[in-house]
Design an enzyme around this catalytic site. Structure first.
Site, PDB file in Angstrom:
ATOM      1  N   GLY B  35      60.971  46.422  40.002  1.00 40.79           N
ATOM      2  CA  GLY B  35      61.398  45.668  38.698  1.00 40.79           C
ATOM      3  C   GLY B  35      62.803  45.302  38.440  1.00 40.79           C
ATOM      4  N   CYS B 245      35.003  24.226  39.303  1.00 43.26           N
ATOM      5  CA  CYS B 245      35.729  23.394  40.406  1.00 43.26           C
ATOM      6  C   CYS B 245      34.730  22.182  40.886  1.00 43.26           C
ATOM      7  CB  CYS B 245      36.185  24.308  41.622  1.00 43.26           C
ATOM      8  SG  CYS B 245      36.346  23.340  43.015  1.00 43.26           S
ATOM      9  N   CYS B 248      33.934  22.991  44.911  1.00 47.52           N
ATOM     10  CA  CYS B 248      33.142  24.090  45.431  1.00 47.52           C
ATOM     11  C   CYS B 248      32.381  24.639  44.382  1.00 47.52           C
ATOM     12  CB  CYS B 248      34.210  25.270  46.057  1.00 47.52           C
ATOM     13  SG  CYS B 248      34.940  26.206  44.769  1.00 47.52           S
ATOM     14  N   CYS B 270      39.637  23.931  42.269  1.00 48.36           N
ATOM     15  CA  CYS B 270      40.587  25.235  42.618  1.00 48.36           C
ATOM     16  C   CYS B 270      42.040  24.788  42.867  1.00 48.36           C
ATOM     17  CB  CYS B 270      39.895  25.815  43.815  1.00 48.36           C
ATOM     18  SG  CYS B 270      38.208  26.619  43.423  1.00 48.36           S
ATOM     19  N   CYS B 276      39.044  27.527  48.198  1.00 53.52           N
ATOM     20  CA  CYS B 276      38.139  26.368  48.032  1.00 53.52           C
ATOM     21  C   CYS B 276      37.334  25.957  49.137  1.00 53.52           C
ATOM     22  CB  CYS B 276      38.813  25.592  47.060  1.00 53.52           C
ATOM     23  SG  CYS B 276      37.744  24.030  46.415  1.00 53.52           S
TER      24      CYS B 276
END
Lengths: 203, 290
Positions: B35, B245, B248, B270, B276
């Site tokens: 980090g 979606c 899909c 998506c 997808c």
């Protein structure tokens, strides 16, 4: 010319990339052991520390060696990496033999709170590194690591590393984010890392 | 190994070896201090700074002849930024590329984590525009560095609190600040909130590169990554309940909203286009076999 000075086994582009990826994997997963397979040639005392030096060091870096027996390696690093020798408390990279006392080890750079990344990288040469607790051989210290990169706890057994040096590394890393990041490299080419973010116990 | 060398007139993976060395050293430090933003000397590249040069320099320093590369931009493999970065890498390395997340060893991404689970042999490289999570409360780099040094994140907490007072919830969408390993607050790059929980205790190494801002940072696998939140205002991801979606039919992926210019109708697809497409292909195959 000494045999050690032949570096035809090390491709500056492809060997360094392979060694680095293994190093990164080990640094991201403390205690995980890799075999330096990007480096060919029979096992020699300086082969794998030399591979690490060629991978990481250049004119912009400084290095120090602690303890006896490194004289030829110092010349090697100066000539082939351009890295400059420095006092242990100033060096970016510090080389030490795990089984030899390194009284200067406690002085190495730990960085500061503004720039903890200026802490040194300690490259510690050991005899062998085994995964898990492997005391059948009757030698070696079992290290247990916890922290980022370790699911729960990871064990490894290191032969050729004194408790004094380990205690010193622990002390250097007692004030996270200050500290040093240690690369253990065996004379057989095994590699394992102990970044400063790891907490460790040993027996 | 060497016969794979491509004749592009450039060094393998474009960057010179000394540049790679420096970036590699910084990456190791970034991984060792999860980090924390490690400064590095960002190089000039044939694309402009701010267009993914940070991620690109990491990828160039990581990639080897055996890697299988995937590059995405907002989840899509076919967007201009991803296409150009992929082309440059292929031209200078000759590596195999893929759109299949499950096949790639090295994935460079702009603002998404692929939907499919990533594993320990994969590395995800993020392109980061603004690496400093404290920039929204403090303009000075010197000061924000001090704040990180002292783990003084009080002003960011106050910012989040004021957001709740004003709007009833924390309004940061993408780029949601996270606490890494209980020590450093980090900007996860502008990934949607949807992806933030997947940084926590992951199998994969996440590397972040900010080229214009000259910073590298990292989240190693199995590392705690917690979104900043209050007990009475817990972090939540985007809400797609009742939506799916249009291509899909997926109801469990991050969706992009598409508004038809003429009719004004809304539909959702998506964001991860490769996933997808894979779902549609599997559906078709299942349909044929039925």
């Amino acid at each position: 010319m000494n045999e050690m000075w032949d570096i035809s086994w090390f491709d500056p582009v492809y060997s360094s990339q392979k060694v680095f990826r293994q190093l990164l994997d080990c640094m991201a997963r403390p205690g995980k052991i890799a075999e330096l397979r990007g480096v060919e040639g029979e096992s020699r005392d300086f082969l794998y520390v030399a591979a690490l030096a060629l991978t990481l060091m250049d004119e912009e870096t400084t290095f120090a060696t602690l303890g006896p027996g490194w004289e030829e390696f110092v010349s090697f690093c100066k000539f082939y990496t351009g890295s400059r020798p420095a006092a242990p408390e100033q060096a970016d990279f510090v080389f030490i033999d795990g089984d030899r006392p390194g009284p200067d080890l406690i002085q190495v750079r730990r960085g500061n709170l503004l720039f903890p990344d200026q802490g040194a990288t300690v490259i510690c040469r050991v005899n062998t590194i085994y995964p898990g607790a492997f005391q059948a051989a009757g030698e070696g210290i079992v290290l247990r690591l916890r922290g980022p990169g370790v699911p729960g706890e990871r064990e490894l057994t290191v032969a050729g590393l004194t408790r004094e040096n380990l205690a010193c590394l622990e002390k250097l890393n007692s004030e996270f984010p200050l500290g040093v990041d240690t690369i253990l490299v065996s004379v057989q080419g095994q590699l394992a890392c102990i970044p400063r973010s790891s907490s460790m116990t040993w027996c | 190994m060497r016969e794979k060398k491509v004749q592009s007139g450039y060094n393998f993976a474009f960057l010179d070896e000394q540049s790679k060395k420096e970036i590699r050293r910084r990456m190791l430090k970034a991984v060792a201090i999860p980090g924390y933003q490690v400064p590095f000397a960002s190089r000039e590249l044939p694309i402009a700074r701010g267009w993914g040069t940070g991620g690109l320099q990491l990828t160039m320093s990581l990639i080897g002849p055996d890697d299988i590369l995937k590059v995405i931009d907002q989840g899509s493999d076919d967007v201009v930024n991803a296409v150009n970065i992929r082309k440059l890498l292929v031209l200078t390395t000759g590596v195999r590329t893929t759109e299949d997340t499950r096949e790639a060893t090295l994935i460079q991404t702009r603002h998404r984590i692929p939907e499919e689970p990533l594993e320990d042999w994969q590395i995800l490289v993020f392109q980061v525009p603004y690496p400093e999570p404290l920039r929204r409360v403090e303009p000075s780099e010197v000061k924000t560095r001090e704040m990180h040094a002292e783990a003084d994140y009080s002003r960011l907490w106050v910012y989040l609190y004021e957001d709740i007072v004003r709007w009833g919830e924390i309004t940061i969408g993408a780029q949601y600040p996270v606490m890494v390993n209980g020590r450093y607050v980090m900007d996860p790059s502008p990934i949607p909130r949807w992806d933030v929980p997947r940084l926590n205790m992951a199998e994969t190494l996440y590397l972040f590169g900010a080229g214009r801002e000259k910073r590298i940072y990292a989240v190693p696998p199995h590392t705690r990554v917690e979104p900043l939140q209050f007990t009475d205002y817990p972090f939540r991801v985007e809400d797609f309940r009742g939506k799916q979606c249009a291509l899909c039919g997926s109801a469990d992926t991050y969706l992009d909203e598409i508004i038809d210019d003429t009719t004004g109708a809304r539909r959702y697809i998506c964001s991860d286009t490769a996933y997808c497409a894979k779902r549609r292909r599997l559906k078709e195959e299942a349909g044929e076999n039925a």
